[in-house]
Design a protein around this motif. Structure first.
Motif, PDB file in Angstrom:
ATOM      1  N   GLN A 191      35.927   4.008  -4.593  1.00 34.98           N
ATOM      2  CA  GLN A 191      37.155   3.396  -4.085  1.00 34.98           C
ATOM      3  C   GLN A 191      38.066   2.930  -5.223  1.00 34.98           C
ATOM      4  N   LYS A 192      37.444   2.426  -6.281  1.00 35.25           N
ATOM      5  CA  LYS A 192      38.191   1.938  -7.441  1.00 35.25           C
ATOM      6  C   LYS A 192      39.049   3.060  -8.014  1.00 35.25           C
ATOM      7  N   TYR A 193      38.450   4.230  -8.211  1.00 37.18           N
ATOM      8  CA  TYR A 193      39.193   5.367  -8.770  1.00 37.18           C
ATOM      9  C   TYR A 193      40.244   5.868  -7.786  1.00 37.18           C
ATOM     10  N   GLN A 194      39.870   6.007  -6.534  1.00 37.05           N
ATOM     11  CA  GLN A 194      40.820   6.548  -5.542  1.00 37.05           C
ATOM     12  C   GLN A 194      42.031   5.636  -5.411  1.00 37.05           C
ATOM     13  N   ASP A 195      41.791   4.336  -5.362  1.00 38.30           N
ATOM     14  CA  ASP A 195      42.921   3.415  -5.194  1.00 38.30           C
ATOM     15  C   ASP A 195      43.788   3.336  -6.446  1.00 38.30           C
TER      16      ASP A 195
ATOM     17  N   ASN B 291      49.833   4.971  -0.572  1.00 34.76           N
ATOM     18  CA  ASN B 291      50.880   3.945  -0.718  1.00 34.76           C
ATOM     19  C   ASN B 291      51.704   4.272  -1.957  1.00 34.76           C
ATOM     20  N   ALA B 292      52.945   3.731  -2.002  1.00 35.61           N
ATOM     21  CA  ALA B 292      53.902   4.158  -3.032  1.00 35.61           C
ATOM     22  C   ALA B 292      53.338   4.055  -4.453  1.00 35.61           C
ATOM     23  N   GLN B 293      52.663   2.960  -4.737  1.00 35.45           N
ATOM     24  CA  GLN B 293      52.189   2.748  -6.107  1.00 35.45           C
ATOM     25  C   GLN B 293      51.113   3.775  -6.506  1.00 35.45           C
ATOM     26  N   THR B 294      50.148   3.952  -5.626  1.00 36.59           N
ATOM     27  CA  THR B 294      49.070   4.898  -5.940  1.00 36.59           C
ATOM     28  C   THR B 294      49.585   6.337  -5.959  1.00 36.59           C
ATOM     29  N   ILE B 295      50.528   6.637  -5.088  1.00 36.48           N
ATOM     30  CA  ILE B 295      51.079   8.002  -5.051  1.00 36.48           C
ATOM     31  C   ILE B 295      51.663   8.387  -6.410  1.00 36.48           C
TER      32      ILE B 295
ATOM     33  N   ASP C  71      57.641  12.433   0.208  1.00 38.24           N
ATOM     34  CA  ASP C  71      58.122  12.213   1.587  1.00 38.24           C
ATOM     35  C   ASP C  71      57.014  12.518   2.589  1.00 38.24           C
ATOM     36  N   ARG C  72      56.285  13.608   2.341  1.00 41.11           N
ATOM     37  CA  ARG C  72      55.211  13.979   3.280  1.00 41.11           C
ATOM     38  C   ARG C  72      54.069  12.974   3.266  1.00 41.11           C
ATOM     39  N   ILE C  73      53.729  12.490   2.075  1.00 39.54           N
ATOM     40  CA  ILE C  73      52.614  11.531   2.012  1.00 39.54           C
ATOM     41  C   ILE C  73      52.995  10.223   2.714  1.00 39.54           C
ATOM     42  N   ILE C  74      54.243   9.801   2.525  1.00 44.06           N
ATOM     43  CA  ILE C  74      54.699   8.566   3.180  1.00 44.06           C
ATOM     44  C   ILE C  74      54.601   8.728   4.702  1.00 44.06           C
ATOM     45  N   LEU C  75      54.992   9.905   5.175  1.00 46.51           N
ATOM     46  CA  LEU C  75      54.890  10.199   6.608  1.00 46.51           C
ATOM     47  C   LEU C  75      53.412  10.168   7.045  1.00 46.51           C
ATOM     48  N   ARG C  76      52.566  10.819   6.252  1.00 47.14           N
ATOM     49  CA  ARG C  76      51.139  10.887   6.571  1.00 47.14           C
ATOM     50  C   ARG C  76      50.501   9.499   6.568  1.00 47.14           C
TER      51      ARG C  76
END
Ligand code: AMP
Length: 187
Positions: A50-54, A137-141, A122-127
């Motif tokens: 989770q640490k890496y993914q986040d 989320n915007a920061q991790t993206i 845009d697609r990830i925000i929608l997803r």
């Protein structure tokens, strides 16, 4: 056996297209992100993953390679694989080639879904409204894109040199991209 990699930035539609192709061609859809999320829920290494993914960073190769190799080994009697989100760096690409070769197998094609960063975001925000993924989320993206650019994109040269790379326009609808992919696979 038919062994494919679906490649592209986060949000390009890899998971969606891999599902469709796997159904159509009876392949096993192996998503490293999904294997890691399952391991996160069930395994001892949950917090670590989770640490890496986040953070939008790659989980260490040793863990991901093991999860993928186990999943391959369990399904060697099947029609083939479509790898989604794997490999993510050159070391993983090399180790996949070696592991497949040891089973007398090889990668047939790498399908590169091309999408620019803004469309993908845009697609990830929608997803994110339905995915329930803490890393949508915007920061991790932003960090996931940076990781993609620096560590994952260099693999394209490797696959180009191996003569297995095909580029696909990732902008059209799901159905259109799917029919484009099926057309390429039929050739
Ligand atoms: P994905 O579901 O493919 O977007 O992956 C989500 C997250 O899981 C990534 O941001 C990484 O932290 C991790 N991950 C997925 N696949 C890999 C991989 N092949 N190698 C390392 N980390 C991975």
């Amino acid at each position: 056996m038919l062994n494919l990699v679906i490649f592209g930035p986060p949000g390009a539609g890899k998971g969606t297209q891999a599902d469709l192709i796997a159904q159509k061609l009876n392949l096993i859809h192996l998503s490293s992100g999904e294997l890691l999320r399952q391991e996160l829920a069930n395994g001892e290494l949950g917090q670590e993953i989770q640490k890496y993914q986040d953070a939008g960073e790659l989980v260490p190769d040793s863990l991901v390679v093991r999860l993928i190799e186990n999943a391959i080994t369990k399904n060697l009697d099947r029609a083939g694989f479509i790898f989604d989100g794997y490999p993510r760096n050159l070391n993983q690409a090399n180790s996949l080639d070696k592991f497949l070769a040891a089973q007398g197998l090889k990668l047939d094609l790498v399908l590169n879904l091309e999408l620019d960063e803004q469309d993908a975001i845009d697609r990830i925000i929608l997803r994110s409204q339905t995915s329930g993924r803490s890393d949508d989320n915007a920061q991790t993206i932003g960090k996931r894109f940076q990781t993609y650019q620096t560590q994952t994109l260099p693999i394209l040269d490797y696959y180009q040199n191996h003569g297995v790379l095909t580029n696909i326009d990732g902008r059209p609808s799901i159905a259109e991209v799917n029919s484009q992919i099926l057309k390429i696979l039929a050739e």
